[in-house]
Scaffold this motif. Structure first.
Motif, PDB file in Angstrom:
ATOM      1  N   CYS A  60      16.631  -0.053  28.926  1.00 23.05           N
ATOM      2  CA  CYS A  60      16.540   1.234  28.226  1.00 23.05           C
ATOM      3  C   CYS A  60      16.297   1.025  26.738  1.00 23.05           C
ATOM      4  O   CYS A  60      15.397   1.638  26.141  1.00 23.05           O
TER       5      CYS A  60
ATOM      6  N   GLY B 131       8.733   5.329  34.544  1.00 21.80           N
ATOM      7  CA  GLY B 131       7.816   4.514  35.342  1.00 21.80           C
ATOM      8  C   GLY B 131       8.362   3.126  35.602  1.00 21.80           C
ATOM      9  O   GLY B 131       8.286   2.599  36.725  1.00 21.80           O
ATOM     10  N   LEU B 132       8.932   2.519  34.565  1.00 24.16           N
ATOM     11  CA  LEU B 132       9.501   1.178  34.714  1.00 24.16           C
ATOM     12  C   LEU B 132      10.663   1.179  35.691  1.00 24.16           C
ATOM     13  O   LEU B 132      10.740   0.328  36.589  1.00 24.16           O
TER      14      LEU B 132
ATOM     15  N   LEU C 188      10.252  -0.540  21.985  1.00 24.25           N
ATOM     16  CA  LEU C 188       8.803  -0.688  22.158  1.00 24.25           C
ATOM     17  C   LEU C 188       8.073   0.583  21.736  1.00 24.25           C
ATOM     18  O   LEU C 188       7.064   0.525  21.024  1.00 24.25           O
ATOM     19  N   VAL C 189       8.572   1.729  22.170  1.00 28.86           N
ATOM     20  CA  VAL C 189       7.947   3.000  21.796  1.00 28.86           C
ATOM     21  C   VAL C 189       8.035   3.203  20.288  1.00 28.86           C
ATOM     22  O   VAL C 189       7.055   3.590  19.632  1.00 28.86           O
TER      23      VAL C 189
ATOM     24  N   ALA D 243       8.320   8.843  29.993  1.00 28.34           N
ATOM     25  CA  ALA D 243       7.261   8.405  30.899  1.00 28.34           C
ATOM     26  C   ALA D 243       7.289   6.893  31.097  1.00 28.34           C
ATOM     27  O   ALA D 243       7.228   6.401  32.234  1.00 28.34           O
ATOM     28  N   VAL D 244       7.389   6.153  29.989  1.00 27.98           N
ATOM     29  CA  VAL D 244       7.401   4.681  30.078  1.00 27.98           C
ATOM     30  C   VAL D 244       8.663   4.201  30.793  1.00 27.98           C
ATOM     31  O   VAL D 244       8.601   3.372  31.711  1.00 27.98           O
ATOM     32  N   GLY D 245       9.821   4.728  30.367  1.00 29.99           N
ATOM     33  CA  GLY D 245      11.071   4.315  30.985  1.00 29.99           C
ATOM     34  C   GLY D 245      11.157   4.721  32.438  1.00 29.99           C
ATOM     35  O   GLY D 245      11.523   3.913  33.302  1.00 29.99           O
TER      36      GLY D 245
ATOM     37  N   VAL E 174      12.822  -0.389  26.002  1.00 30.42           N
ATOM     38  CA  VAL E 174      11.784   0.644  26.089  1.00 30.42           C
ATOM     39  C   VAL E 174      11.762   1.480  24.814  1.00 30.42           C
ATOM     40  O   VAL E 174      10.699   1.759  24.248  1.00 30.42           O
TER      41      VAL E 174
ATOM     42  N   VAL F 223       6.971  10.240  25.626  1.00 28.33           N
ATOM     43  CA  VAL F 223       6.451   8.891  25.875  1.00 28.33           C
ATOM     44  C   VAL F 223       7.559   7.981  26.413  1.00 28.33           C
ATOM     45  O   VAL F 223       7.360   7.224  27.367  1.00 28.33           O
ATOM     46  N   THR F 224       8.736   8.057  25.803  1.00 24.34           N
ATOM     47  CA  THR F 224       9.861   7.218  26.250  1.00 24.34           C
ATOM     48  C   THR F 224      10.255   7.558  27.681  1.00 24.34           C
ATOM     49  O   THR F 224      10.519   6.655  28.491  1.00 24.34           O
TER      50      THR F 224
ATOM     51  N   GLY G 226      15.753   6.818  33.033  1.00 23.63           N
ATOM     52  CA  GLY G 226      14.684   7.313  32.184  1.00 23.63           C
ATOM     53  C   GLY G 226      15.187   8.341  31.193  1.00 23.63           C
ATOM     54  O   GLY G 226      14.794   8.349  30.011  1.00 23.63           O
TER      55      GLY G 226
END
Length: 340
Positions: free
Chosen positions: A86, A320-321, A92-93, A316-318, A89, A313-314, A44
């Motif tokens: 990575c 979590g994934l 996408l962000v 959090a998204v990364g 993600v 955001v990156t 992350g």
């Protein structure tokens, strides 16, 4: 090298989307062999760091800039399968929050900056480190791998544009222009990658995936004979600890402060597109009017604030994934059974 909407026809955009989706699916399975409770937070952090450093365009020639792709760096730090995730993600962000990189070109961008850059970078890195196994070789291999991955990605773009671009090109001329400017960008990528890998090696070598097995771990024993974890302890025995918050602070500083000093010149792809006459094919981004578009410029948000939002955001998204797909340890399973 964020490809905008409009550069590719429907057939290539869809085909690249299928390749990207298949690559991500394969990497979701492969990442389970690379990720656990210790390495998932590191992955992350790597995604957030790549997002931050990609904001820092650096000059490479008169009126042209470049920025980190990050595929080779991510592969060396967290493994090739996780590296593709990575980069995906980050893209996408960037695409959905900052209108950076077209939405119809998302498959193309993941294929180029994720799959191609990671595969080329990791292959070059492994070829070098198989011949020589020490920390110096790891750093040198990091530089070469990152350098090579950038023009390789640029040439892959040229091939795709020749196959299904929305404007005719002289493929040899464009390939020479893309390859030439991206070799210069690759030097910057190599330096950033080598410095980053060298720094992590000096602080926490156990967190560098590409350096695993370089030396036998140092394990001390207390008076009772019980093993005590030392600085070079086995990877599974030590969690990131303070390294994770320190890394987040570094990413925040880069995105929140250093980003104000990034070069405003067009990057390598933009420059070549302008010079070779196909920049006009770029279409407006579907989310180009949202406040964070163009890293806050559309909404009047300071670039540093937009960068901090992007890092958060990156992460959090990364995070979590990577926690979702990680390999679960026996300790975690036991804890879940107790709480249940």
């Amino acid at each position: 090298m964020h490809v905008p909407d409009g550069f590719f026809n429907v057939a290539v955009s869809l085909s690249a989307g299928v390749v990207a989706a298949a690559g991500v699916a394969v990497c979701l399975r492969g990442a389970r062999r690379e990720l656990d409770d210790r390495t998932a937070p590191m992955a992350g952090l790597v995604a957030a760091f790549i997002f931050a450093v990609q904001m820092l365009n650096f000059p490479v020639a008169a009126g042209t800039s470049g920025h980190l792709l990050g595929g080779a760096l991510a592969a060396i730090l967290v493994g090739p399968y996780t590296a593709v995730l990575c980069v995906a993600v980050v893209l996408l962000v960037q695409g959905f929050f900052f209108a950076d990189g077209g939405l119809t070109a998302l498959g193309v961008n993941i294929t180029l900056m994720g799959v191609v850059a990671v595969v080329v970078g990791w292959t070059v890195f492994r070829l070098i480190t198989r011949a020589v196994r020490n920390r110096g070789a790891v750093v040198a291999a990091s530089f070469v791998a990152a350098l090579v991955s950038v023009p390789a990605t640029a040439l892959a773009f040229t091939l795709l544009f020749w196959i299904g671009g929305t404007a005719p090109i002289e493929v040899g001329t464009v390939a020479a222009a893309m390859g030439g400017v991206h070799v210069l960008i690759g030097i910057g990528e190599g330096l950033i990658t080598a410095v980053t890998v060298s720094t992590v090696l000096a602080i926490r070598p156990d967190l560098v995936y590409g350096a695993r097995g370089l030396a036998a771990p140092l394990v001390l024993r207390g008076a009772d004979g019980e093993a005590v974890v030392a600085q070079g302890a086995p990877a599974a025995a030590r969690r990131p600890g303070w390294f994770l918050p320190a890394g987040i602070v570094v990413a925040a500083l880069l995105a929140g402060i250093v980003s104000f000093y990034a070069s405003s010149s067009p990057d390598g792809l933009e420059r070549v597109a302008e010079d070779k006459g196909f920049s006009s094919q770029a279409a407006d981004h579907a989310l180009g009017e949202q406040p964070l578009a163009d890293y806050g410029d559309v909404g009047g948000i300071p670039v540093g604030v937009a960068g901090l939002i992007g890092v958060g955001v990156t992460l959090a998204v990364g995070g979590g994934l990577f926690f979702a797909v990680r390999r679960r340890t026996k300790d975690d399973t036991a804890k879940d059974e107790v709480s249940a």
